[in-house]
Design a protein around this motif. Sequence first.
Motif, mmCIF file in Angstrom:
data_model
loop_
_atom_site.group_PDB
_atom_site.id
_atom_site.type_symbol
_atom_site.label_atom_id
_atom_site.label_comp_id
_atom_site.label_asym_id
_atom_site.label_seq_id
_atom_site.Cartn_x
_atom_site.Cartn_y
_atom_site.Cartn_z
ATOM 1 N N GLY A 25 -2.517 3.533 5.353
ATOM 2 C CA GLY A 25 -2.752 4.976 5.298
ATOM 3 C C GLY A 25 -1.870 5.750 6.258
ATOM 4 N N LEU A 26 -1.719 5.240 7.478
ATOM 5 C CA LEU A 26 -0.860 5.911 8.461
ATOM 6 C C LEU A 26 0.601 5.887 8.033
ATOM 7 C CD1 LEU A 26 -2.449 4.649 11.801
ATOM 8 C CD2 LEU A 26 -2.568 6.955 10.830
ATOM 9 N N ALA A 27 1.054 4.757 7.478
ATOM 10 C CA ALA A 27 2.443 4.662 7.028
ATOM 11 C C ALA A 27 2.709 5.634 5.888
ATOM 12 C CB ALA A 27 2.761 3.237 6.593
ATOM 13 N N ARG A 28 1.761 5.732 4.973
ATOM 14 C CA ARG A 28 1.938 6.663 3.855
ATOM 15 C C ARG A 28 2.028 8.094 4.349
ATOM 16 N NH1 ARG A 28 -2.097 5.928 -0.931
ATOM 17 N NH2 ARG A 28 -0.704 7.497 -1.756
ATOM 18 N N GLY B 107 0.335 -9.393 -9.181
ATOM 19 C CA GLY B 107 1.508 -8.529 -9.127
ATOM 20 C C GLY B 107 2.206 -8.534 -7.782
ATOM 21 N N LEU B 108 1.749 -9.365 -6.837
ATOM 22 C CA LEU B 108 2.392 -9.417 -5.530
ATOM 23 C C LEU B 108 3.729 -10.148 -5.581
ATOM 24 C CD1 LEU B 108 -0.677 -10.123 -3.246
ATOM 25 C CD2 LEU B 108 0.648 -8.016 -3.374
ATOM 26 N N LEU B 109 3.847 -11.129 -6.456
ATOM 27 C CA LEU B 109 5.089 -11.882 -6.628
ATOM 28 C C LEU B 109 5.352 -12.070 -8.116
ATOM 29 C CD1 LEU B 109 4.742 -14.807 -4.042
ATOM 30 C CD2 LEU B 109 6.142 -12.768 -3.827
ATOM 31 N N GLN C 275 -9.251 -7.497 10.203
ATOM 32 C CA GLN C 275 -7.857 -7.466 9.765
ATOM 33 C C GLN C 275 -7.673 -6.612 8.521
ATOM 34 O OE1 GLN C 275 -5.149 -8.619 11.340
ATOM 35 N NE2 GLN C 275 -6.539 -9.129 13.004
ATOM 36 N N TRP C 276 -8.605 -6.690 7.573
ATOM 37 C CA TRP C 276 -8.487 -5.880 6.359
ATOM 38 C C TRP C 276 -8.617 -4.391 6.675
ATOM 39 C CZ3 TRP C 276 -6.562 -6.033 1.774
ATOM 40 C CH2 TRP C 276 -6.287 -7.265 1.200
ATOM 41 N N LEU C 277 -9.565 -4.048 7.516
ATOM 42 C CA LEU C 277 -9.704 -2.635 7.886
ATOM 43 C C LEU C 277 -8.478 -2.142 8.641
ATOM 44 C CD1 LEU C 277 -13.478 -2.485 8.874
ATOM 45 C CD2 LEU C 277 -12.387 -1.551 6.828
ATOM 46 N N THR C 278 -7.944 -2.986 9.506
ATOM 47 C CA THR C 278 -6.728 -2.633 10.238
ATOM 48 C C THR C 278 -5.564 -2.427 9.273
ATOM 49 O OG1 THR C 278 -7.451 -3.855 12.184
ATOM 50 C CG2 THR C 278 -5.100 -3.414 11.998
ATOM 51 N N ALA C 279 -5.419 -3.331 8.322
ATOM 52 C CA ALA C 279 -4.335 -3.199 7.344
ATOM 53 C C ALA C 279 -4.493 -1.916 6.536
ATOM 54 C CB ALA C 279 -4.320 -4.410 6.419
ATOM 55 N N GLY C 280 -5.714 -1.609 6.140
ATOM 56 C CA GLY C 280 -5.948 -0.387 5.384
ATOM 57 C C GLY C 280 -5.591 0.857 6.172
ATOM 58 N N GLN D 263 5.864 5.725 -0.591
ATOM 59 C CA GLN D 263 5.179 5.674 -1.881
ATOM 60 C C GLN D 263 4.947 4.208 -2.276
ATOM 61 O OE1 GLN D 263 4.136 8.534 -3.334
ATOM 62 N NE2 GLN D 263 4.998 9.520 -1.533
ATOM 63 N N GLY D 264 3.904 3.940 -3.003
ATOM 64 C CA GLY D 264 3.658 2.616 -3.545
ATOM 65 C C GLY D 264 2.855 1.684 -2.661
ATOM 66 N N LEU D 265 2.546 2.088 -1.435
ATOM 67 C CA LEU D 265 1.791 1.202 -0.555
ATOM 68 C C LEU D 265 0.343 1.050 -1.013
ATOM 69 C CD1 LEU D 265 3.026 2.054 3.046
ATOM 70 C CD2 LEU D 265 3.550 0.063 1.649
ATOM 71 N N GLY D 266 -0.206 2.086 -1.599
ATOM 72 C CA GLY D 266 -1.581 2.005 -2.085
ATOM 73 C C GLY D 266 -1.720 0.958 -3.179
ATOM 74 N N LEU D 267 -0.765 0.922 -4.103
ATOM 75 C CA LEU D 267 -0.779 -0.068 -5.170
ATOM 76 C C LEU D 267 -0.586 -1.473 -4.606
ATOM 77 C CD1 LEU D 267 -0.915 -0.731 -8.165
ATOM 78 C CD2 LEU D 267 1.553 -0.312 -8.288
ATOM 79 N N LEU D 268 0.305 -1.605 -3.640
ATOM 80 C CA LEU D 268 0.522 -2.906 -3.002
ATOM 81 C C LEU D 268 -0.747 -3.385 -2.314
ATOM 82 C CD1 LEU D 268 2.477 -5.180 -2.188
ATOM 83 C CD2 LEU D 268 3.019 -3.821 -0.159
#
Length: 124
Positions: A51-54, A107-109, A42-47, A60-65
Motif C-alpha cells: 500500500g505504501l509503495a503504491r 499467475g506468479l510465475l 509478515q502478511w500484514l507487513t507485506a500488505g 501500478q499492478g502491485l495489488g494484483l501481484l
Amino acid sequence: TQSRSSAASDVYKRQVLNLLLNLWLIPRWQVEGAAWASLITQWLTAGVQVGLARRSHNVQGLGLLFLRALVYFGGLLLAGGLMRAASVPLATAGMALLALVLLPLSGLLRWSMVRDAMNWPLVR
C-alpha cells in the motif's frame, strides 16, 4: 529525520503485533502458534508495504501481484490443512509438488519459468 522515525515506528508496531499474537497463540498451539503469529505479522507487513509503495511511488499492478500471492499461499495453507487432517503420508513431498503447481496457476510465475528453474527436460 522523519522517514527514519516513521520506519522505526513501523518496526516497533510490527514487533508489538508479533508479541501480542505470540502471547495469544503460543499457549494454545505451542510452536505452531508462534509460526502462525510470524506468518500473520509478515502478511500484514507485506500488505502495508504494498500500500505504501503504491501511494508513494505511484506503482501500478502491485495489488494484483499481492492478490496472486495471497491466492498462492492460501492454496498452500488449505492443501496443507487437508493433508494434515487426512494424515496423508509424504505430506511434505506433496506440499512441495503442490507449491510448484500453484505458482503458475496463481499467475506468479509462468510454466516455462518453473520448468527452467527445475531444469526438467521431460516437461518441455
